[in-house]
Design an enzyme around this catalytic site. Structure first.
Site: not given
Length: 884
Positions: A61-62, A64-66, A84, A177
């Site tokens: 799905l995507g 990022g940094g984490m 995740k 965030d």
């Protein structure tokens, strides 16, 4: 460890580390990643491995940094989840793993319908992962690109997010965030997600309590850019919420006009444009809510997300919101804090470009409302924008070598260029001069600001009908600028004219009238005309009550003004009663942790202190320190002010060690964050000097006190109340260290200045007079001391016949009479003075309680001098048994 940025070579601010970037380059890197969508596989491409533990991976799905996020199916339950996964977990740093695990555990304990739920946390197939609720509707960022909502729909969409934030904050969790891509949509129901940068409100639990930046620069609060992530608080989440709301209302973030290289400097040094200038259809109340979230100072934002959610509810229900639009002088004050030290060329460029956009849009809005003037408005807009661009040519970094060009230089050049350019467009010139005046005023250049305001006023008076609201606004600004220069007589004349015009045009109960009346109260206070200030304050309060009701912010502000007048008049019971009423209303309406409530609480603590209700003052100040540390952070100016007030209360109670501990913290933080001649630094320095004296550290006390006094004489002048307070502290140090001639000179000057400026019976005058009399007595000059002490005693006895300060001066007068050989008069004064002081000993402030023993010692000296040894011995035994 390098102290320069490896990308641009610029100096690193704060604590650097090897390979660290400066704020500008860090922001640029993050922004570039945002634009490109981040590194790695694009969303939708299948992952390399098909399973992680008991989860079947369906698609990515995507990332990022984490972590990377996959759509997955959970074995057994056949449940579709979002999984995740920490990338390269085998090589991940221990801190990254801890942060990843903390995100899962933090969100797992948050049970709210608008926060994405966490199901499972584990490690399998070399990966650390957690599973969470899958929200199929995408995120708010995509919705903004595809189908932006209208203003009311935007408010309805974000209201549940405000409630979710309020819940998280109550549970002790900051998001840190918040942005559109972290708000997922289940149909029209938003869900708050991605707590990867979340932190516990308890500082001890925060793994990321650091000076580095965490979060997305577009949504970072100014305090984070200034002090790093360690400064983030509840208020910082509210700022990010305000950016999201701004984006929904206008289609852009507040500083979208800046390039990535300018973004961080711009956020740190300028306020956002008003949403209605960019999107005229935005309702005024919704704009007010948005701008309150975007206040530069955390204390000026909402007290909490609950208060924000309540205002959004009120807006959606058609009720009056609780937030109030800032008054013009508050806008100017914010600008002053922002630019007082000057800004670099890049920040000036970006800030004035935003101004040009705002002015042009405002003129376009006027054209829409009055089509017959469209051509004129468009021409004015274009000319104003061109003028600003011409001014900015000097500041563009690629056009001139001075990268540290100060705002003062830009202003001076603009002021020179404006002359003669708008001869046929007086209102355009007036608008520009208003802006120049505000900016000059923010730099403390009041004469220059006054010049431009006078010209703007003259232009408007010629071009507009009498009593036009724009003209009245300039009159009010001019009056404030005159008052800043202590030109009180002229300020009063202008203020009265503004009030009269506003009353004719808008009515006696209009907020513009009430604001101007409050400004007139300030002028009268500055002139020492307290009775006239009180009369205007009473009238403003009564008008506000009739026109706006008891709960309106303006009404409470008027009541606060009146309470401060009572305090200045030493009418402490009346001030206490009114302050308590305002505090109760602020608490009920704005909440216990709101800035207005905390200010009212601080005012009440000051009244308690003045009334010698020191236990009450201590309790209130302890509460203020605790609350402001929690809400605003440990180094916010309001937090430090509360620490200082608490230390002062401890000092008055005689708890000198506690006072010193708090005062040292306060002084160290102020000296670290403020210029050395700032009044808050000097106030803390004087308080610490007094603490050191009471703890027997005379050398330290002398160094601190004399340095603060010299600075105050230079920057504030001899008549300023802080200079007088410094004189009192230093004179006390000189008396204790035997430097009596120096103490006499100080106190004599102080007494004369107080008598001249405040009157012969004012409290400060009588204090200075009695201290001077005591010093003269100690120097062996009782004949000079006696008339001073007698006047001080008589004046005090008229207003407070049984007060301990009155009795202390009465005993001093008796001592002077005894030294003059008038033993019978001395005894008649000293015996009842000692009896009264001994009876009130428990209520006398700790550091002043020694006046009881001093009164007894004067009686011993009297009886010894008159050859009555038995009486002298009896008083010695009494003092030996005295428990003080």
């Amino acid at each position: 460890m390098s102290d320069s940025c490896p990308t641009c070579g610029g100096r690193l601010e704060g604590t650097g580390s090897e390979g660290a970037l400066c704020l500008r380059c860090a922001g640029v890197r993050v922004l570039e990643q945002e634009v490109s969508g981040g590194a790695g596989l694009p969303a939708g491409r299948s992952p390399e491995g098909r399973r992680i533990g008991h989860y079947e991976l369906l698609e990515e799905l995507g990332r990022g940094g984490m972590g990377r996020v996959f759509l997955a199916r959970q074995d057994g339950l056949e449940r579709i989840v979002a999984l995740k996964v920490l990338p390269d977990s085998a090589a991940a740093s221990p801190e990254a793993e801890l942060r990843f695990q903390r995100e899962a555990r933090t969100v797992a304990r948050l049970r709210h319908p608008h926060i994405v739920a966490i199901y499972d946390l584990g490690r399998a197939d070399g990966c650390l992962y957690f599973s969470m609720e899958y929200i199929p509707g995408g995120d708010l960022a995509r919705r903004l690109r595809e189908q932006p909502p209208g203003p009311r729909a935007a408010a309805a969409l974000l209201h549940p997010i405000a409630e979710a934030l309020a819940y998280a904050h109550r549970e002790g969790v900051l998001h840190r965030d918040l942005k559109p891509s972290n708000i997922l949509l289940d149909g029209d129901q938003p869900r708050l997600a991605d707590f990867g940068l979340a932190a516990e409100l308890d500082p001890g639990a925060d793994l990321t309590r650091t000076a580095v930046l965490l979060g997305t620069p577009h949504y970072l609060a100014p305090e984070a850019l200034r002090d790093g992530s360690r400064s983030l608080s509840v208020a910082s989440d509210l700022y990010a919420f305000g950016v999201v709301l701004f984006e929904l209302l206008t289609g852009r973030t507040p500083y979208i006009g800046a390039s990535p290289s300018e973004l961080l400097a711009l956020i740190a040094h300028s306020d956002p444009p008003a949403p209605r200038l960019l999107a005229p259809a935005v309702p005024r109340d919704l704009e007010t809510i948005c701008l309150k979230c975007l206040e530069r100072e955390p204390a000026q934002r909402y007290a909490g997300a609950g208060a924000l959610a309540e205002d959004l509810r009120r807006f959606l229900a058609g009720e009056s919101i609780l937030a109030r639009r800032p008054r013009p002088w508050q806008v100017a004050a914010r600008f002053a804090r922002r630019h007082r030290a000057g800004v670099t060329a890049g920040a000036v460029v970006a800030a004035i470009l935003i101004l040009a956009t705002a002015v042009s849009t405002a003129l376009a809005v006027r054209a829409t409302r009055a089509e017959r003037r469209a051509a004129t408005a468009a021409k004015a807009s274009a000319e104003m924008s061109q003028f600003l661009r011409n001014v900015l040519e000097q500041a563009a970094p690629d056009q001139q070598p001075d990268r540290d060009l100060k705002l003062r230089t830009v202003l001076d050049n603009a002021a020179r260029r404006i002359n003669g350019q708008f001869a046929d467009q007086p209102l355009v010139e007036a608008d520009l001069r208003d802006t120049l005046a505000e900016t000059y005023g923010s730099l403390g250049l009041f004469p220059e600001a006054e010049t431009h305001l006078r010209r703007a006023l003259a232009l408007r008076q010629r071009a507009l009908p009498p009593d036009d609201p724009a003209t009245i606004a300039v009159m009010s600004s001019l009056a404030s600028m005159l008052a800043e220069q202590d030109k009180f007589t002229e300020a009063e004349t202008v203020d009265r004219a503004a009030i009269a015009a506003a009353e004719r045009t808008l009515g006696p109960g209009d907020q513009v009238v009430l604001n101007s009346m409050n400004d007139l109260v300030f002028v009268y206070k500055g002139e020492g005309r307290l009775r006239e200030a009180e009369a205007v304050a009473v009238q403003a309060r009564d008008r506000a009550l009739r026109a706006l009701g008891p709960d309106d912010f303006q009404t409470r502000a008027a009541m606060n003004d009146l309470a401060s007048i009572y305090f200045s008049e030493e009418r402490y019971p009346e001030s206490e009663k009114l302050n308590a009423a305002v505090l109760a209303a602020d608490t009920r309406i704005d909440g216990p942790d709101s800035p207005t409530t905390l200010t009212s609480l601080s005012n009440l603590a000051s009244v308690y202190w003045a009334e010698d209700k020191l236990q009450e003052s201590e309790a209130v100040n302890l509460r203020l320190v605790d609350t402001r540390r929690r809400v605003l952070g440990p180094v916010h100016p309001d937090t430090l002010r509360s620490m200082h007030n608490l230390a002062t209360t401890y000092f008055e109670e005689g708890k000198f060690a506690e006072a010193e501990r708090w005062e040292k913290q306060d002084f160290a933080e102020r000296r670290r964050t403020l210029p050395p001649d700032h009044r808050d630094v000097l106030s803390a320095e004087l308080a610490l000097a007094a603490d050191e004296l009471e703890l027997g550290r005379a050398a330290e006390a002398t160094a601190l006190g004399t340095q603060a006094l010299a600075t105050l004489r230079r920057i504030a002048g001899p008549s300023h109340f802080m200079t007088r307070n410094a004189i009192t502290v230093v004179a006390r140090i000189f008396v204790r260290t035997g430097r009596l001639p120096e103490a006499e000179t100080l106190e004599r000057d102080s007494w004369r200045e107080c008598a001249r400026d405040l009157g012969p019976t004012a409290r400060q005058t009588l204090v200075a007079e009695s201290v001077l009399g005591d010093v003269l007595f100690r120097e062996g000059r009782p004949a000079e001391a006696e008339p001073l002490l007698r006047h001080a005693w008589t004046a005090r006895a008229a207003s407070s016949p049984g007060g301990w300060q009155t009795l202390a001066v009465q005993s001093q007068l008796g001592g002077a009479l005894a030294a003059l050989g008038r033993a019978r008069e001395a005894e008649a004064l000293e015996l009842p003075a000692y009896a009264g002081l001994a009876q009130q000993a428990a209520a006398i402030p700790g550091r002043s309680r020694g006046v009881v023993r001093e009164a007894g010692e004067r009686l011993i000296a009297l009886y010894t001098a008159t050859h009555r040894p038995a009486d002298a011995d009896a008083w010695r035994r009494r003092l030996t048994a005295l428990a003080l």
